[in-house]
Design a protein around this motif. Sequence first.
Motif, short mmCIF file in Angstrom:
data_model
loop_
_atom_site.label_atom_id
_atom_site.label_comp_id
_atom_site.label_asym_id
_atom_site.label_seq_id
_atom_site.Cartn_x
_atom_site.Cartn_y
_atom_site.Cartn_z
N ARG A 139 24.69 -14.50 42.33
CA ARG A 139 23.23 -14.43 42.23
C ARG A 139 22.57 -14.94 43.50
N ILE A 140 23.06 -16.06 43.97
CA ILE A 140 22.50 -16.64 45.20
C ILE A 140 22.71 -15.68 46.37
N ALA A 144 26.31 -24.69 38.23
CA ALA A 144 25.96 -23.29 37.95
C ALA A 144 24.85 -23.24 36.89
N SER A 145 24.99 -24.09 35.90
CA SER A 145 24.01 -24.13 34.83
C SER A 145 22.62 -24.49 35.37
N PHE A 149 17.17 -22.98 37.12
CA PHE A 149 16.19 -22.93 38.21
C PHE A 149 15.75 -21.49 38.47
N TYR A 150 16.73 -20.60 38.50
CA TYR A 150 16.48 -19.19 38.79
C TYR A 150 15.47 -18.59 37.81
N LYS A 178 10.52 -18.78 41.21
CA LYS A 178 10.79 -17.63 42.06
C LYS A 178 11.09 -18.14 43.47
N VAL A 179 12.15 -17.64 44.04
CA VAL A 179 12.54 -18.13 45.36
C VAL A 179 11.78 -17.38 46.46
N LEU A 180 11.89 -16.05 46.41
CA LEU A 180 11.30 -15.25 47.48
C LEU A 180 9.85 -14.92 47.15
N ASP A 181 8.96 -15.56 47.85
CA ASP A 181 7.54 -15.42 47.57
C ASP A 181 6.78 -15.46 48.89
#
Length: 554
Positions: free
Chosen positions: A441-442, A504-505, A510-511, A515-518
Motif C-alpha cells: 500500500r505504501i 501494519a495495523s 492511519f491510511y 489522506k496522504v497525497l493532498d
Amino acid sequence: MNVLEQTEETLKQQIRDAVLRAGLASEEEIPEMVLEKPKDKRHGDFATNIAMQLARVAKKAPRQIAEELVNVFDRVKASVEKVEIAGPGFINFFMKEDFLGSIVPNILQEGEAYGRSRAGNNERVQVEFVSVNPTGDLHLGHARGAAFGDVLCNVFDAAGYRVEREYYINDAGNQIDNLALSIEARYLQALGQDVPMPEDGYFGEDITEIGKQLREEYGEQWVQKDREERLAFFKEYGLSYELGKIKEDLQAFKVHFDSWFSERSLYKENKIGETLEKIATYTYEKDGATWFRSTEFGDDKDRVLIKQDGTYTYLTPDIAYHKNKLDRGFDQIINVWGADHHGYIPRMRAAIQALGYPAEKFSVKIVQMVNLFADGEKVRMSKRTGKAVALRELIEEVGVDAVRYYFVMRSNDSQLDFDMDLARSESNDNPVFYVQYAHARICTMLKQAEGKGLSFDCDADVSLLTAEKETDLLKKLAAFPQVIADAARMQTPHKVTQYVFDLASLLHSFYNAEKVLDTDHLERTKARIALMQAVKITLANGLRVLGVTAPEKM
RNA sequence: GUCCCAGUAGCUCAGCUGGAUAGAGCAACAGCCUUCUAAGCUGUGGGUCGCAGGUUCGAAUCCUGCCUGGGACGCCA
C-alpha cells in the motif's frame, strides 16, 4: 544512538539528579532506572516507578516521594512539557510536542540499517539447528526448527551479535547403517524380490525412490556383490542423495548455513578418543560398557558412552562435537532441538561441565511440537510411516513467506497448530498477507506521489505530524531497534512478527483515517510522504529479519 | 514415579526479569468503497488469567502444593 534514545537517556539522568537533589536516596541507593512507555496515552510518553521503588529506602509513602521529586525536577533540561503523578506513585512525563517527529529523518537516513544496534556487543554466538539425520525428508516439525533458528540468527545479527549458523550432519553411526539396510531392502524389492524391511528401517517414499534409482542405474549388478561392499556403497549413495535433498529443501526455505559439520570428521581426526580421555575421571566400567558419571552434574542417571559391543552411543561423538564447538571460542553456543529431545539436555550440560567449560555458555532452545490438521483431522507425524507432510510439499502449497511467518509467529515454548486447509486456501486469515499488504500500500502511494511530482523531500517538516494516528505510528517506529534487541536478548523471535503486525495495523488505520497525497496541503503532504517512507523502511527491515518478502504491489 | 512445556475471551495465541483499567487475530453482531489498493478500516458484545495457599505497597507474572493436556525418561538417534 538515535535521537529518541538520547531523549530517553537525558530524561533518566534528570530523574536521577532530582532524586539526589531532593535528598531521597544516595547515589548507590538509586535502583536501576527503568523508563516504560505506557500503553495508555493518558499516562504520558514515559513513566517511571522510581517513587515506589524508593519507598523503603526513603521511608516515605510513594506519592509523597513522587511529589518531592517532581518539585525539584528540571523540565527544561529534559525537554519535558508536563509531569504528573498518578496511581500508586507513578510519575508520568509528557514530552514537548515535536520530539517524536525526529525519528523520521533518522529512519530515512539509516535506511536498511534502521533497527540494527550494538546491543549484543559483538558477542560471538553459534546456533546449531535443523541437524536432521540424512535418512529422510525434512518435514513439518523440522520446518519449525528451521524457521525459528534462522530468524533467531537474523535477530542476533541485527542486534549486534556475531552469529554463525551450523548444521551437524549425522553421517556416522547406527542410523546411517540403518539407512543402508533400508535402501538394500528397497533395492531388492524394486527387483521383484520379496524381502522384508529392517524393523527399525526408514519407510519413507524417498527410500523407495532410491531403491528404484539404483535398479535403473545398476540393474542387478549389486545383487551378486559381497554384502559388505554393497551396504557400504548404498550408505554413501543414500547419504549423498538424502543430504542433497535436505540442502535443496533448506535453500527453497531460504535457510542458509555458514558451516556443515560432519560427524565423521570427529572419527577421522580422533576427536572422540581425545574427548573420552579428557573426561576420563568421570567415567567407569560396568557390565562391559563404559559409563559417564553424569549424575555428578545433576543428571538423573549415568549414561553409557561405549556400548558392550564396543561402539559409541549417540552421546559420545556429540560430546566431542560440543567440545569442538566450545574450542572454537564462541561466547554462546545455542542448540535448537525438538521437544522430544529435551531429556537430553542434562546429560549434555553435564558433559560440558565435565570437560571443564562453563555451563552458561551452552543453552538449548526447545521448539515444541507442531500439530498438523488436514481435512479437519489431526494428522500424526511419523518418520517411520513416512506419512508426514514434507517441507517441500508445504512450500509448494502455501509459499515460503506464509510458512516462515506462521512458524515464528508463536513462542517456541508453545505447541503450534498448523491447519493445512487454512494455509492452503490462501485466505486472508493469514497474517503475513496483512503485513505485506501494508508495505505494498505504501509503495503504491509513493509511486503516485512521484507521478504528481510530490517526490519525497528531505526537508519535510516532521513537526507537522501531530495527528493521533501519526503519533501512534511514530512511537511504534521508534520502538523497533529495542524490539530487535529484546528479541535477541530474550531469544524470542516471535516478538518480531508481533511487531510488524502491530506496525501494519497502525498503518492501515492511519491510511483509512488520513489522506496522504493532498495538493491543498503541500507541507503536510511532504511530511506524510516522509512518514510513509519511514514506515515502509521499517516494515521491510522487520520482514527481512523474518525472511519474508516485502512486495511492492499485491 | 521423575523431569520439561503448556493451561489467559467461544477458538488460536501475546503479555510472564512484579506495576496503572489483562491485549490481538479469528468467530459473532452493527457500520464504512464517486476519495492514495475493501487482502483494508470503525464500533459492540465477550475474562473466577486451571485450582488453592504464600511472598509485598502491588501477582496473569515470583515461590510451594495440587489438577488437566502434550512430551521425555534406551548399551536408539
